[in-house]
Design a protein around this motif. Structure first.
Motif, PDB file in Angstrom:
ATOM      1  N   ILE A  23       0.831  -1.201   0.000  1.00 34.43           N
ATOM      2  CA  ILE A  23       0.000   0.000   0.000  1.00 34.43           C
ATOM      3  C   ILE A  23       0.869   1.256   0.000  1.00 34.43           C
ATOM      4  N   GLY A  24       2.018   1.201   0.675  1.00 28.18           N
ATOM      5  CA  GLY A  24       2.916   2.357   0.677  1.00 28.18           C
ATOM      6  C   GLY A  24       3.511   2.617  -0.686  1.00 28.18           C
ATOM      7  N   GLU A  25       3.869   1.532  -1.383  1.00 29.42           N
ATOM      8  CA  GLU A  25       4.465   1.670  -2.716  1.00 29.42           C
ATOM      9  C   GLU A  25       3.467   2.236  -3.716  1.00 29.42           C
ATOM     10  N   ILE A  26       2.241   1.729  -3.691  1.00 29.18           N
ATOM     11  CA  ILE A  26       1.273   2.217  -4.671  1.00 29.18           C
ATOM     12  C   ILE A  26       0.833   3.638  -4.338  1.00 29.18           C
ATOM     13  N   LEU A  30       1.209   6.583  -7.103  1.00 27.15           N
ATOM     14  CA  LEU A  30       0.043   7.317  -7.592  1.00 27.15           C
ATOM     15  C   LEU A  30      -0.023   8.755  -7.075  1.00 27.15           C
ATOM     16  N   GLY A  31       0.761   9.069  -6.044  1.00 26.92           N
ATOM     17  CA  GLY A  31       0.713  10.403  -5.475  1.00 26.92           C
ATOM     18  C   GLY A  31      -0.508  10.633  -4.603  1.00 26.92           C
ATOM     19  N   VAL A  32      -0.978   9.570  -3.925  1.00 29.29           N
ATOM     20  CA  VAL A  32      -2.100   9.692  -3.001  1.00 29.29           C
ATOM     21  C   VAL A  32      -1.640   9.200  -1.632  1.00 29.29           C
ATOM     22  N   THR A  33      -2.505   9.345  -0.627  1.00 30.05           N
ATOM     23  CA  THR A  33      -2.158   8.883   0.706  1.00 30.05           C
ATOM     24  C   THR A  33      -2.631   7.449   0.909  1.00 30.05           C
ATOM     25  N   ASP A  63      -4.563  -3.584 -10.567  1.00 27.97           N
ATOM     26  CA  ASP A  63      -5.029  -2.640  -9.555  1.00 27.97           C
ATOM     27  C   ASP A  63      -4.498  -1.229  -9.848  1.00 27.97           C
ATOM     28  N   VAL A  64      -3.257  -1.170 -10.314  1.00 27.27           N
ATOM     29  CA  VAL A  64      -2.671   0.128 -10.670  1.00 27.27           C
ATOM     30  C   VAL A  64      -3.472   0.768 -11.806  1.00 27.27           C
ATOM     31  N   ASP A  65      -3.804  -0.036 -12.827  1.00 29.16           N
ATOM     32  CA  ASP A  65      -4.611   0.478 -13.942  1.00 29.16           C
ATOM     33  C   ASP A  65      -5.951   1.011 -13.437  1.00 29.16           C
ATOM     34  N   SER A  66      -6.586   0.264 -12.543  1.00 31.23           N
ATOM     35  CA  SER A  66      -7.878   0.691 -11.996  1.00 31.23           C
ATOM     36  C   SER A  66      -7.720   1.986 -11.194  1.00 31.23           C
ATOM     37  N   ALA A  67      -6.651   2.077 -10.428  1.00 31.67           N
ATOM     38  CA  ALA A  67      -6.402   3.276  -9.630  1.00 31.67           C
ATOM     39  C   ALA A  67      -6.196   4.497 -10.527  1.00 31.67           C
ATOM     40  N   LEU A  68      -5.490   4.295 -11.634  1.00 33.91           N
ATOM     41  CA  LEU A  68      -5.273   5.404 -12.571  1.00 33.91           C
ATOM     42  C   LEU A  68      -6.600   5.861 -13.176  1.00 33.91           C
ATOM     43  N   HIS A 194     -14.082  14.562   1.544  1.00 29.96           N
ATOM     44  CA  HIS A 194     -15.206  13.627   1.463  1.00 29.96           C
ATOM     45  C   HIS A 194     -14.724  12.261   0.972  1.00 29.96           C
ATOM     46  N   SER A 195     -13.842  12.263  -0.026  1.00 24.38           N
ATOM     47  CA  SER A 195     -13.343  10.998  -0.564  1.00 24.38           C
ATOM     48  C   SER A 195     -12.533  10.228   0.473  1.00 24.38           C
ATOM     49  N   ARG A 196     -11.905  10.945   1.415  1.00 25.29           N
ATOM     50  CA  ARG A 196     -11.113  10.303   2.472  1.00 25.29           C
ATOM     51  C   ARG A 196     -11.933  10.061   3.730  1.00 25.29           C
ATOM     52  N   ASN A 197     -13.211  10.384   3.643  1.00 21.44           N
ATOM     53  CA  ASN A 197     -14.116  10.128   4.770  1.00 21.44           C
ATOM     54  C   ASN A 197     -13.701  10.893   6.022  1.00 21.44           C
ATOM     55  N   VAL A 198     -13.270  12.153   5.839  1.00 18.07           N
ATOM     56  CA  VAL A 198     -12.935  13.000   6.986  1.00 18.07           C
ATOM     57  C   VAL A 198     -14.204  13.223   7.811  1.00 18.07           C
ATOM     58  N   ALA A 199     -14.139  12.927   9.088  1.00 13.53           N
ATOM     59  CA  ALA A 199     -15.335  12.925   9.930  1.00 13.53           C
ATOM     60  C   ALA A 199     -15.762  14.330  10.330  1.00 13.53           C
TER      61      ALA A 199
END
Length: 272
Positions: A23-26, A30-33, A63-68, A194-199
């Protein structure tokens, strides 16, 4: 199965095994958290097929293709719930081509809109003069005159309208360009939260709520109760919901939670 770091070993004489990413590598790729990736997994948007013995996520090239694909749709302002429908189709050659064409068209539209905005901003910044309704329409969209006329009809006799008009008299084209840029940045931040579900009620949510209130008080005096009522109006009016890219209800949730944290009952909010 790969070892715990998620990488296959390769034999010099044998074929190279498919690569897997932690998860850290992807996230770095991708430049996301990692929090974003975990949220995508929790809502079923991007769930990796494999895990290590220690239950760490392992992402494949597919999975990388889907993430892109997801990132393309997000960059075009598509809500996550709609992205889930778009990427859930079977990945046959035909449907994959259709999906790529859809992504291309979305990005072309986005690029055209951004180029138009940049041209408008450059023109306004060069002039650096006060803006009439026609120039505001060029910057904020051709429906601006309609919104401005409706606002005057609804609130023209209120102190807030008078304060707003007085504030606008002293604003240059550069000031309006700054307002536009701040609004775009806020909406992007809201969508990302919202996408990160910030409460609602969290420290990050409180910062967003305060940023929103600051955008209001640039034009007239307002406190938390007025902000609650305005946020409710955004939900009720589809035009505002579109402006907030479908996140007006989330914004209302954040504002109401912050009001409660400050000892204000949102159900008792009054315009005062």
């Amino acid at each position: 199965m790969s070892n715990n770091d998620g990488l296959y070993s390769t034999s010099p004489s044998g074929p190279q095994e498919p690569h897997e990413y932690t998860i850290g590598e992807i996230a770095e790729l991708l430049g996301v958290t990692t929090r974003t990736l975990r949220h995508w997994d929790s809502i079923g948007l991007l769930s990796p097929e494999y895990r290590t013995w220690s239950d760490y996520r392992l992402y494949t090239e597919d999975d990388v293709d889907s993430a892109l694909e997801i990132l393309v749709y997000r960059s075009a302002g598509v809500p996550l719930k709609d992205i889930a429908e778009l990427v859930s189709e079977e990945a046959s050659p035909k449907t994959r081509r259709q999906r790529l064409l859809t992504q291309r068209n979305l990005l072309v539209e986005k690029i055209a809109d951004l180029r138009r905005m940049v041209r408008s901003l450059e023109t306004l910044l060069k002039e650096d003069t006060t803006m009439d309704t026609e120039k505001k329409a060029e910057l904020f969209g051709r429906n601006w005159p309609e919104y401005e006329a409706e606002a005057e009809q609804r609130w023209g006799d209120t102190p807030e309208w008078q304060q707003s008009q007085e504030a606008q008299k002293n604003m240059s084209a550069g000031d309006w360009a700054e307002v536009k840029a701040e609004m775009e940045d806020f909406v992007s931040s809201l969508a990302d939260a919202h996408s990160r579900n910030v409460a609602p009620g969290s420290a990050e949510a409180a910062q967003l709520v305060d940023r929103h209130l600051a955008s209001i008080t640039r034009f007239y005096e307002a406190g938390r109760e007025k902000q609650v009522l305005l946020a409710r109006m955004y939900v009720a009016d589809a035009r505002f919901d579109e402006m907030y890219r479908g996140h007006s209800q989330y914004l209302l949730d954040l504002v109401e939670a912050q009001a409660r944290a400050e000892g204000i009952d949102p159900n008792e909010a009054q315009w005062r």
